[in-house]
Design a protein around this motif. Structure first.
Motif, PDB file in Angstrom:
ATOM      1  N   GLY A  41       0.834  -1.177   0.000  1.00  0.00           N
ATOM      2  CA  GLY A  41       0.000   0.000   0.000  1.00  0.00           C
ATOM      3  C   GLY A  41       0.879   1.241   0.000  1.00  0.00           C
ATOM      4  O   GLY A  41       2.042   1.193  -0.402  1.00  0.00           O
ATOM      5  N   PRO A  42       0.363   2.360   0.465  1.00  0.00           N
ATOM      6  CA  PRO A  42       1.170   3.583   0.493  1.00  0.00           C
ATOM      7  C   PRO A  42       2.410   3.439   1.383  1.00  0.00           C
ATOM      8  O   PRO A  42       2.313   2.972   2.516  1.00  0.00           O
ATOM      9  N   VAL A  43       3.553   3.824   0.829  1.00  0.00           N
ATOM     10  CA  VAL A  43       4.827   3.790   1.560  1.00  0.00           C
ATOM     11  C   VAL A  43       5.582   5.069   1.249  1.00  0.00           C
ATOM     12  O   VAL A  43       5.676   5.468   0.083  1.00  0.00           O
ATOM     13  N   ARG A  44       6.122   5.694   2.270  1.00  0.00           N
ATOM     14  CA  ARG A  44       6.954   6.879   2.110  1.00  0.00           C
ATOM     15  C   ARG A  44       8.246   6.649   2.892  1.00  0.00           C
ATOM     16  O   ARG A  44       8.210   6.348   4.080  1.00  0.00           O
ATOM     17  N   ILE A  45       9.388   6.809   2.209  1.00  0.00           N
ATOM     18  CA  ILE A  45      10.689   6.578   2.839  1.00  0.00           C
ATOM     19  C   ILE A  45      11.615   7.734   2.474  1.00  0.00           C
ATOM     20  O   ILE A  45      11.660   8.166   1.312  1.00  0.00           O
ATOM     21  N   ALA A  46      12.363   8.212   3.449  1.00  0.00           N
ATOM     22  CA  ALA A  46      13.436   9.176   3.212  1.00  0.00           C
ATOM     23  C   ALA A  46      14.652   8.730   4.023  1.00  0.00           C
ATOM     24  O   ALA A  46      14.521   8.384   5.196  1.00  0.00           O
ATOM     25  N   VAL A  47      15.813   8.737   3.374  1.00  0.00           N
ATOM     26  CA  VAL A  47      17.054   8.315   4.021  1.00  0.00           C
ATOM     27  C   VAL A  47      18.084   9.423   3.830  1.00  0.00           C
ATOM     28  O   VAL A  47      18.349   9.844   2.703  1.00  0.00           O
ATOM     29  N   ALA A  48      18.637   9.895   4.919  1.00  0.00           N
ATOM     30  CA  ALA A  48      19.594  10.997   4.888  1.00  0.00           C
ATOM     31  C   ALA A  48      21.001  10.499   4.595  1.00  0.00           C
ATOM     32  O   ALA A  48      21.325   9.331   4.840  1.00  0.00           O
ATOM     33  N   PRO A  49      21.869  11.365   4.083  1.00  0.00           N
ATOM     34  CA  PRO A  49      23.279  10.997   3.950  1.00  0.00           C
ATOM     35  C   PRO A  49      23.841  10.544   5.291  1.00  0.00           C
ATOM     36  O   PRO A  49      23.597  11.168   6.326  1.00  0.00           O
ATOM     37  N   GLY A  50      24.551   9.428   5.283  1.00  0.00           N
ATOM     38  CA  GLY A  50      25.135   8.899   6.502  1.00  0.00           C
ATOM     39  C   GLY A  50      24.220   8.015   7.310  1.00  0.00           C
ATOM     40  O   GLY A  50      24.659   7.412   8.289  1.00  0.00           O
ATOM     41  N   GLU A  51      22.958   7.904   6.913  1.00  0.00           N
ATOM     42  CA  GLU A  51      22.012   7.085   7.656  1.00  0.00           C
ATOM     43  C   GLU A  51      21.942   5.687   7.057  1.00  0.00           C
ATOM     44  O   GLU A  51      22.070   5.497   5.845  1.00  0.00           O
ATOM     45  N   VAL A  52      21.752   4.684   7.915  1.00  0.00           N
ATOM     46  CA  VAL A  52      21.547   3.307   7.478  1.00  0.00           C
ATOM     47  C   VAL A  52      20.146   2.892   7.920  1.00  0.00           C
ATOM     48  O   VAL A  52      19.885   2.765   9.116  1.00  0.00           O
ATOM     49  N   LEU A  53      19.268   2.706   6.957  1.00  0.00           N
ATOM     50  CA  LEU A  53      17.890   2.320   7.245  1.00  0.00           C
ATOM     51  C   LEU A  53      17.728   0.821   7.022  1.00  0.00           C
ATOM     52  O   LEU A  53      18.019   0.310   5.940  1.00  0.00           O
ATOM     53  N   ALA A  54      17.257   0.114   8.037  1.00  0.00           N
ATOM     54  CA  ALA A  54      16.936  -1.304   7.904  1.00  0.00           C
ATOM     55  C   ALA A  54      15.444  -1.459   7.638  1.00  0.00           C
ATOM     56  O   ALA A  54      14.625  -0.820   8.292  1.00  0.00           O
ATOM     57  N   VAL A  55      15.104  -2.305   6.675  1.00  0.00           N
ATOM     58  CA  VAL A  55      13.714  -2.599   6.339  1.00  0.00           C
ATOM     59  C   VAL A  55      13.463  -4.050   6.712  1.00  0.00           C
ATOM     60  O   VAL A  55      14.043  -4.962   6.114  1.00  0.00           O
ATOM     61  N   LEU A  56      12.612  -4.276   7.700  1.00  0.00           N
ATOM     62  CA  LEU A  56      12.323  -5.610   8.194  1.00  0.00           C
ATOM     63  C   LEU A  56      10.883  -5.991   7.893  1.00  0.00           C
ATOM     64  O   LEU A  56      10.039  -5.149   7.603  1.00  0.00           O
ATOM     65  N   GLY A  57      10.613  -7.283   7.999  1.00  0.00           N
ATOM     66  CA  GLY A  57       9.273  -7.799   7.781  1.00  0.00           C
ATOM     67  C   GLY A  57       9.358  -9.246   7.346  1.00  0.00           C
ATOM     68  O   GLY A  57      10.430  -9.741   6.975  1.00  0.00           O
ATOM     69  N   PRO A  58       8.238  -9.949   7.365  1.00  0.00           N
ATOM     70  CA  PRO A  58       8.246 -11.364   6.998  1.00  0.00           C
ATOM     71  C   PRO A  58       8.514 -11.574   5.513  1.00  0.00           C
ATOM     72  O   PRO A  58       8.414 -10.647   4.701  1.00  0.00           O
ATOM     73  N   SER A  59       8.855 -12.788   5.158  1.00  0.00           N
ATOM     74  CA  SER A  59       9.075 -13.136   3.753  1.00  0.00           C
ATOM     75  C   SER A  59       7.796 -12.878   2.961  1.00  0.00           C
ATOM     76  O   SER A  59       6.690 -13.168   3.438  1.00  0.00           O
ATOM     77  N   MET A 175      30.741 -11.432   8.210  1.00  0.00           N
ATOM     78  CA  MET A 175      30.311 -10.541   7.136  1.00  0.00           C
ATOM     79  C   MET A 175      29.673  -9.275   7.703  1.00  0.00           C
ATOM     80  O   MET A 175      29.883  -8.170   7.178  1.00  0.00           O
ATOM     81  N   ALA A 176      28.919  -9.413   8.785  1.00  0.00           N
ATOM     82  CA  ALA A 176      28.305  -8.242   9.412  1.00  0.00           C
ATOM     83  C   ALA A 176      29.369  -7.304   9.971  1.00  0.00           C
ATOM     84  O   ALA A 176      29.263  -6.075   9.839  1.00  0.00           O
ATOM     85  N   ALA A 177      30.390  -7.866  10.594  1.00  0.00           N
ATOM     86  CA  ALA A 177      31.471  -7.033  11.141  1.00  0.00           C
ATOM     87  C   ALA A 177      32.209  -6.305  10.021  1.00  0.00           C
ATOM     88  O   ALA A 177      32.543  -5.118  10.151  1.00  0.00           O
ATOM     89  N   LEU A 178      32.449  -6.992   8.914  1.00  0.00           N
ATOM     90  CA  LEU A 178      33.105  -6.362   7.767  1.00  0.00           C
ATOM     91  C   LEU A 178      32.236  -5.241   7.211  1.00  0.00           C
ATOM     92  O   LEU A 178      32.727  -4.136   6.935  1.00  0.00           O
ATOM     93  N   THR A 179      30.949  -5.515   7.052  1.00  0.00           N
ATOM     94  CA  THR A 179      30.045  -4.506   6.509  1.00  0.00           C
ATOM     95  C   THR A 179      29.981  -3.289   7.412  1.00  0.00           C
ATOM     96  O   THR A 179      29.996  -2.139   6.942  1.00  0.00           O
ATOM     97  N   ALA A 180      29.921  -3.512   8.725  1.00  0.00           N
ATOM     98  CA  ALA A 180      29.912  -2.396   9.672  1.00  0.00           C
ATOM     99  C   ALA A 180      31.164  -1.544   9.530  1.00  0.00           C
ATOM    100  O   ALA A 180      31.108  -0.308   9.533  1.00  0.00           O
ATOM    101  N   SER A 181      32.306  -2.196   9.374  1.00  0.00           N
ATOM    102  CA  SER A 181      33.558  -1.473   9.209  1.00  0.00           C
ATOM    103  C   SER A 181      33.559  -0.640   7.928  1.00  0.00           C
ATOM    104  O   SER A 181      33.984   0.520   7.915  1.00  0.00           O
ATOM    105  N   LEU A 182      33.064  -1.216   6.847  1.00  0.00           N
ATOM    106  CA  LEU A 182      33.028  -0.504   5.571  1.00  0.00           C
ATOM    107  C   LEU A 182      32.080   0.687   5.637  1.00  0.00           C
ATOM    108  O   LEU A 182      32.360   1.747   5.057  1.00  0.00           O
ATOM    109  N   LEU A 183      30.967   0.549   6.340  1.00  0.00           N
ATOM    110  CA  LEU A 183      30.037   1.664   6.489  1.00  0.00           C
ATOM    111  C   LEU A 183      30.671   2.790   7.296  1.00  0.00           C
ATOM    112  O   LEU A 183      30.513   3.976   6.965  1.00  0.00           O
ATOM    113  N   HIS A 184      31.409   2.453   8.352  1.00  0.00           N
ATOM    114  CA  HIS A 184      32.058   3.470   9.178  1.00  0.00           C
ATOM    115  C   HIS A 184      33.098   4.258   8.399  1.00  0.00           C
ATOM    116  O   HIS A 184      33.346   5.430   8.702  1.00  0.00           O
ATOM    117  N   ARG A 185      33.703   3.619   7.413  1.00  0.00           N
ATOM    118  CA  ARG A 185      34.710   4.317   6.606  1.00  0.00           C
ATOM    119  C   ARG A 185      34.070   5.269   5.605  1.00  0.00           C
ATOM    120  O   ARG A 185      34.781   6.023   4.933  1.00  0.00           O
TER     121      ARG A 185
END
Length: 244
Positions: A41-59, A175-185
């Motif tokens: 249905g209706p969805v509105r999303i805005a993501v700022a520079p430097g922000e990490v947005l997680a989108v969760l929900g069932p399969s 992989m999560a630790a690597l991804t976190a490190s890459l995001l911080h850089r």
């Protein structure tokens, strides 16, 4: 999977998208149908520079479809009222690594991005695998290669679709630790992570939303306290993790 430390400075907080800075990603959708079934249905999303947005929900709730819309990729669906504003430099890692099996690791990056592949491979610990074809890499290595390819062009927006899917717990944590490190850089880069796992969201995101309902929309949203998967579950109204 234990959550890597995301408490180091350098990434925007959970309220960044509403804090006045121009959004790196803005998406507005009125609805999406697969055949006669309305999935979103209706969805509105805005993501700022430097922000990490997680989108969760069932399969099947439409998380990956929403990410494809954000990327400007085709979807086999009827879409109404879609408006997307995204940066020109965009990187994406898919649920499957989608690598060219007849090209080497280095060529997979160079062909897709035009960038020098060696620094990107070194950043994910694959410098010694540059000349190997994907079939000679483990699944974890192929996922790292896919992430390196997504980051090689220095994107302003990174889209991650279940980046740890099919990995065992140890490989997923690594992989999560690597991804976190890459995001911080990359403190100015925005990112959207699609996942079904609050633990992954708590490890990487600064803000999270849960898709739910029929048709699905944003049922809940919350700022993410680093590593607090239990708190995120509560804030988003998700079931508690089963005891082991």
């Amino acid at each position: 999977m234990s959550a890597p430390d995301m408490s180091a400075p350098g990434r925007a907080g959970g309220a960044a998208a509403a804090g006045g800075a121009a959004a790196a990603l803005e998406l507005a959708l009125d609805g999406l149908w697969f055949g006669d079934a309305q999935v979103l249905g209706p969805v509105r999303i805005a993501v700022a520079p430097g922000e990490v947005l997680a989108v969760l929900g069932p399969s099947g709730v439409g998380k990956s479809t929403l990410l494809r819309l954000a990327a400007g990729l085709p979807v086999a669906a009827r879409v109404e009222g879609l408006s997307v504003r995204r940066p020109d430099r965009l990187g994406m890692a898919f649920q499957e690594p989608t690598l060219l099996p007849w090209r080497t690791a280095a060529q997979n990056i160079e062909i897709a991005t035009g960038a020098d592949p060696l620094p990107a491979l070194a950043e994910v610990g694959l410098a010694d695998k540059a000349g190997l074809h994907p079939g000679r890499l483990s699944l974890g290595q192929r996922r790292r290669l896919s992430l390196a390819r997504a980051l090689a062009s220095a994107p302003d927006l990174l889209l991650l679709d279940e980046p740890f899917a099919s990995l065992d717990e140890g490989a997923a944590a690594e992989m999560a630790a690597l991804t976190a490190s890459l995001l911080h850089r990359r403190p100015g880069m925005a990112a959207v992570l699609v996942t079904h796992a609050p633990l992954e969201a708590a490890a990487l995101a600064t803000r999270a939303i849960r898709l739910g309902g029929a048709p699905a929309g944003i049922a809940a949203q919350a700022a993410v306290a680093p590593g607090d998967a239990a708190g995120l579950r509560r804030a988003l109204g998700l079931a508690a993790a089963p005891e082991r």
